[in-house]
Scaffold this motif. Structure first.
Motif, PDB file in Angstrom:
ATOM      1  N   PRO A   1      -0.916  -8.005  -3.135  1.00  0.00           N
ATOM      2  CA  PRO A   1      -0.262  -7.385  -4.298  1.00  0.00           C
ATOM      3  C   PRO A   1      -1.259  -7.218  -5.443  1.00  0.00           C
ATOM      4  O   PRO A   1      -2.062  -8.118  -5.698  1.00  0.00           O
ATOM      5  N   GLY A   2      -1.228  -6.068  -6.090  1.00  0.00           N
ATOM      6  CA  GLY A   2      -2.158  -5.815  -7.190  1.00  0.00           C
ATOM      7  C   GLY A   2      -3.448  -5.147  -6.764  1.00  0.00           C
ATOM      8  O   GLY A   2      -4.320  -4.886  -7.595  1.00  0.00           O
ATOM      9  N   ALA A   3      -3.581  -4.863  -5.472  1.00  0.00           N
ATOM     10  CA  ALA A   3      -4.813  -4.231  -4.974  1.00  0.00           C
ATOM     11  C   ALA A   3      -4.925  -2.800  -5.502  1.00  0.00           C
ATOM     12  O   ALA A   3      -3.927  -2.165  -5.824  1.00  0.00           O
ATOM     13  N   ALA A   4      -6.182  -2.331  -5.594  1.00  0.00           N
ATOM     14  CA  ALA A   4      -6.439  -0.942  -5.994  1.00  0.00           C
ATOM     15  C   ALA A   4      -7.503  -0.367  -5.074  1.00  0.00           C
ATOM     16  O   ALA A   4      -8.474  -1.044  -4.748  1.00  0.00           O
ATOM     17  N   SER A   5      -7.300   0.887  -4.655  1.00  0.00           N
ATOM     18  CA  SER A   5      -8.331   1.559  -3.854  1.00  0.00           C
ATOM     19  C   SER A   5      -8.933   2.693  -4.677  1.00  0.00           C
ATOM     20  O   SER A   5      -8.296   3.208  -5.599  1.00  0.00           O
ATOM     21  N   PHE A   6     -10.181   3.048  -4.351  1.00  0.00           N
ATOM     22  CA  PHE A   6     -10.926   4.034  -5.147  1.00  0.00           C
ATOM     23  C   PHE A   6     -12.054   4.590  -4.301  1.00  0.00           C
ATOM     24  O   PHE A   6     -12.351   4.076  -3.230  1.00  0.00           O
ATOM     25  N   ASP A   7     -12.693   5.658  -4.829  1.00  0.00           N
ATOM     26  CA  ASP A   7     -13.774   6.282  -4.068  1.00  0.00           C
ATOM     27  C   ASP A   7     -15.088   5.523  -4.262  1.00  0.00           C
ATOM     28  O   ASP A   7     -15.186   4.622  -5.100  1.00  0.00           O
ATOM     29  N   SER A   8     -16.115   5.921  -3.497  1.00  0.00           N
ATOM     30  CA  SER A   8     -17.408   5.221  -3.515  1.00  0.00           C
ATOM     31  C   SER A   8     -18.095   5.329  -4.877  1.00  0.00           C
ATOM     32  O   SER A   8     -18.838   4.430  -5.273  1.00  0.00           O
ATOM     33  N   GLY A   9     -17.864   6.424  -5.592  1.00  0.00           N
ATOM     34  CA  GLY A   9     -18.471   6.573  -6.916  1.00  0.00           C
ATOM     35  C   GLY A   9     -17.922   5.534  -7.880  1.00  0.00           C
ATOM     36  O   GLY A   9     -18.675   4.849  -8.590  1.00  0.00           O
ATOM     37  N   THR A  10     -16.601   5.389  -7.894  1.00  0.00           N
ATOM     38  CA  THR A  10     -15.967   4.377  -8.749  1.00  0.00           C
ATOM     39  C   THR A  10     -16.364   2.985  -8.296  1.00  0.00           C
ATOM     40  O   THR A  10     -16.618   2.091  -9.109  1.00  0.00           O
ATOM     41  N   SER A  11     -16.443   2.805  -6.979  1.00  0.00           N
ATOM     42  CA  SER A  11     -16.788   1.485  -6.447  1.00  0.00           C
ATOM     43  C   SER A  11     -18.141   1.016  -6.974  1.00  0.00           C
ATOM     44  O   SER A  11     -18.310  -0.146  -7.355  1.00  0.00           O
ATOM     45  N   PHE A  12     -19.102   1.933  -7.017  1.00  0.00           N
ATOM     46  CA  PHE A  12     -20.440   1.525  -7.476  1.00  0.00           C
ATOM     47  C   PHE A  12     -20.586   1.607  -9.002  1.00  0.00           C
ATOM     48  O   PHE A  12     -21.511   1.015  -9.553  1.00  0.00           O
ATOM     49  N   ALA A  13     -19.653   2.283  -9.670  1.00  0.00           N
ATOM     50  CA  ALA A  13     -19.572   2.147 -11.128  1.00  0.00           C
ATOM     51  C   ALA A  13     -19.158   0.703 -11.449  1.00  0.00           C
ATOM     52  O   ALA A  13     -19.684   0.075 -12.370  1.00  0.00           O
ATOM     53  N   ILE A  14     -18.229   0.178 -10.660  1.00  0.00           N
ATOM     54  CA  ILE A  14     -17.805  -1.215 -10.812  1.00  0.00           C
ATOM     55  C   ILE A  14     -18.997  -2.146 -10.576  1.00  0.00           C
ATOM     56  O   ILE A  14     -19.235  -3.102 -11.324  1.00  0.00           O
ATOM     57  N   VAL A  15     -19.777  -1.837  -9.555  1.00  0.00           N
ATOM     58  CA  VAL A  15     -20.919  -2.690  -9.190  1.00  0.00           C
ATOM     59  C   VAL A  15     -22.019  -2.608 -10.253  1.00  0.00           C
ATOM     60  O   VAL A  15     -22.422  -3.622 -10.831  1.00  0.00           O
ATOM     61  N   ARG A  16     -22.511  -1.402 -10.506  1.00  0.00           N
ATOM     62  CA  ARG A  16     -23.651  -1.257 -11.430  1.00  0.00           C
ATOM     63  C   ARG A  16     -23.272  -1.560 -12.860  1.00  0.00           C
ATOM     64  O   ARG A  16     -24.103  -1.991 -13.654  1.00  0.00           O
ATOM     65  N   GLY A  17     -22.006  -1.303 -13.220  1.00  0.00           N
ATOM     66  CA  GLY A  17     -21.573  -1.452 -14.601  1.00  0.00           C
ATOM     67  C   GLY A  17     -21.388  -2.892 -15.051  1.00  0.00           C
ATOM     68  O   GLY A  17     -20.962  -3.143 -16.169  1.00  0.00           O
ATOM     69  N   GLY A  18     -21.670  -3.847 -14.181  1.00  0.00           N
ATOM     70  CA  GLY A  18     -21.578  -5.258 -14.567  1.00  0.00           C
ATOM     71  C   GLY A  18     -20.153  -5.795 -14.570  1.00  0.00           C
ATOM     72  O   GLY A  18     -19.843  -6.772 -15.239  1.00  0.00           O
TER      73      GLY A  18
END
Lengths: 217, 216
Positions: free
Chosen positions: A76-93
């Motif tokens: 519950p509470g999960a979110a799915s997204f594309d690879s661009g958003t995924s690595f915005a999450i990663v690189r963005g700290g």
């Protein structure tokens, strides 16, 4: 052998608190999922935050898989997204931490884990993860299969990231990577400082107080 | 406004020497039927841009086995030993990119951005031959945009306008790839009537999509 890995996973799981979002690499790091507190959420770089255990037989869904192509369950509470958003999450700290395995790791916090001579694999998301996550935790058995140290003065294999590692956890010790070098934060019960240093090819710094891994875990 | 076309018309798009971009991640969310059409077309000397090279002769890995690809830009090839062999024998020229860098280069290509500044790969082999640019005291690598002659996309649902909805982790690179092709072709598990998708649920607006492969 598997006890060793479970010990490492248990220690690392305690690094995280509810609210943290963490990315676990393939292999040993995956075991950490078995010990994390409720409320620590897991990110998979192919595009989801909030996955749980392997789904029961018959409930696998090809549209919900992890970075190792394994089936995942969705909490519950999960979110799915594309690879661009995924690595915005990663690189963005935005990730509290990433947990990765190592071929070699060194006293500067350099990590080599993507390229072995004679075998073509590729870095996948590892370089992005070590560059962007707030904490980069390397988990590894202390020595390789030949009994040689994996913690070195300088890595010899192609790097995944330069000066990126914050902590190293093995079955023998927990190390903090600092500007002064590798500081021993915790050690396995019954192990002497000399024994630990002998199995490590970088100079270790032993502060006045060092926790026992049994207690840490 | 109906963009649905037959398999034969899709097959006629492929020509020798093209750059083909393909969505999917580790055999999930790949446009498998479109890859079949590409293999049947026999087009050779292709540059493939995708996250990975699939399994041997499966998903994108079919283009390794078929010998159609001679250049490949991706982040991971570890699941397909045939790729390692093709690279070692000089049949495929491989360019590995960090996964997030690959995603951002594709996004730049589709979004009309002249490149992106990323810290990923500094101090590693990735920085070789790349311009370094300092912004406010922080060093970055300049990563250039990627585009393709043809982009192949997998979606859960498409309407006749080309509006797309993806599902779960099968989304992955597909929305990025869908923006970066001069011709964008989609296969969808379900083709739904125009007007049946809520505008707010659409992940990829149909303006990016040129053709939708008919479902049999």
């Amino acid at each position: 052998m598997s006890d060793t890995k479970e010990t490492i996973a248990r220690i690392v799981a305690r690094f995280f608190k509810p609210g943290d979002v963490v990315n676990l690499g393939i292999g040993l790091p995956t075991l950490v999922a078995n010990y994390i507190e409720d409320g620590v959420r897991l990110h998979t770089e192919n595009g989801l935050i909030g996955y749980g255990q392997t789904p029961p037989a018959g409930q696998e869904d090809d549209d919900f898989t992890g970075a190792g192509a394994q089936y995942i369950s969705v909490l519950p509470g999960a979110a799915s997204f594309d690879s661009g958003t995924s690595f915005a999450i990663v690189r963005g700290g935005h990730l509290a931490a990433t947990v990765l395995g190592a071929l070699e790791v060194d006293e500067l916090g350099n990590l080599a884990n993507w390229s072995l001579p004679g075998k073509l694999v590729g870095m996948g998301g590892a370089m992005d993860l070590v560059t962007g996550a707030k904490r980069v935790v390397v988990v590894t058995e202390h020595c390789n299969k030949k009994g040689e140290p994996k913690i070195l003065e300088r890595c010899t294999l192609p790097l995944t990231g330069a000066r990126v590692v914050t902590n190293i956890v093995t079955e023998l010790c927990v190390l903090d990577v600092t500007a002064d070098g590798l500081v021993v934060h915790a050690m396995a019960k019954g192990l002497s400082r000399e024994e630990l240093q002998a199995k490590t090819a970088a100079r270790l710094i032993f502060p006045g107080s060092i926790e026992e891994i049994a207690e840490t875990a | 406004m109906d963009k649905v076309i037959a398999k034969e018309a899709v097959g006629a798009l492929f020509k020798d020497g093209q750059t083909v971009m393909i969505g999917g991640f580790a055999n999930h969310g790949n446009p498998k039927r479109l890859i079949d059409v590409l293999v049947e077309s026999g087009a050779r000397g292709l540059t493939v841009i995708s996250n990975d090279s699939g399994d041997p002769d499966y998903t994108t890995g079919r283009l390794v086995r078929s010998g159609q690809a001679t250049r490949w830009i991706c982040s991971h090839v570890g699941m397909n030993p045939e790729m390692g062999k093709a690279v070692a024998e000089g049949r495929i020229d491989l360019e590995l990119n960090p996964q997030g860098t690959l995603a951002e280069r594709i996004r730049s290509g589709g979004a009309g951005v002249g490149g992106v500044l990323l810290r990923t790969g500094l101090g590693t082999v990735i920085e070789e031959g790349k311009r370094k640019i300092e912004v406010d005291g922080v060093e970055y690598l300049l990563e250039t945009p990627l585009r393709a002659d043809i982009a192949l996309v997998h979606a859960r649902k498409a309407d006749g306008c080309g509006n797309l909805v993806y599902r779960g982790t099968s989304r992955n690179f597909n929305p990025l790839v869908a923006m970066a092709g001069r011709i964008v072709v989609v296969e969808a598990e379900e083709i739904v009537p125009i007007g049946s998708l809520d505008p707010d649920e659409i992940h990829t607006p149909g303006i990016f999509v040129h053709m939708i492969l008919a479902n049999d």
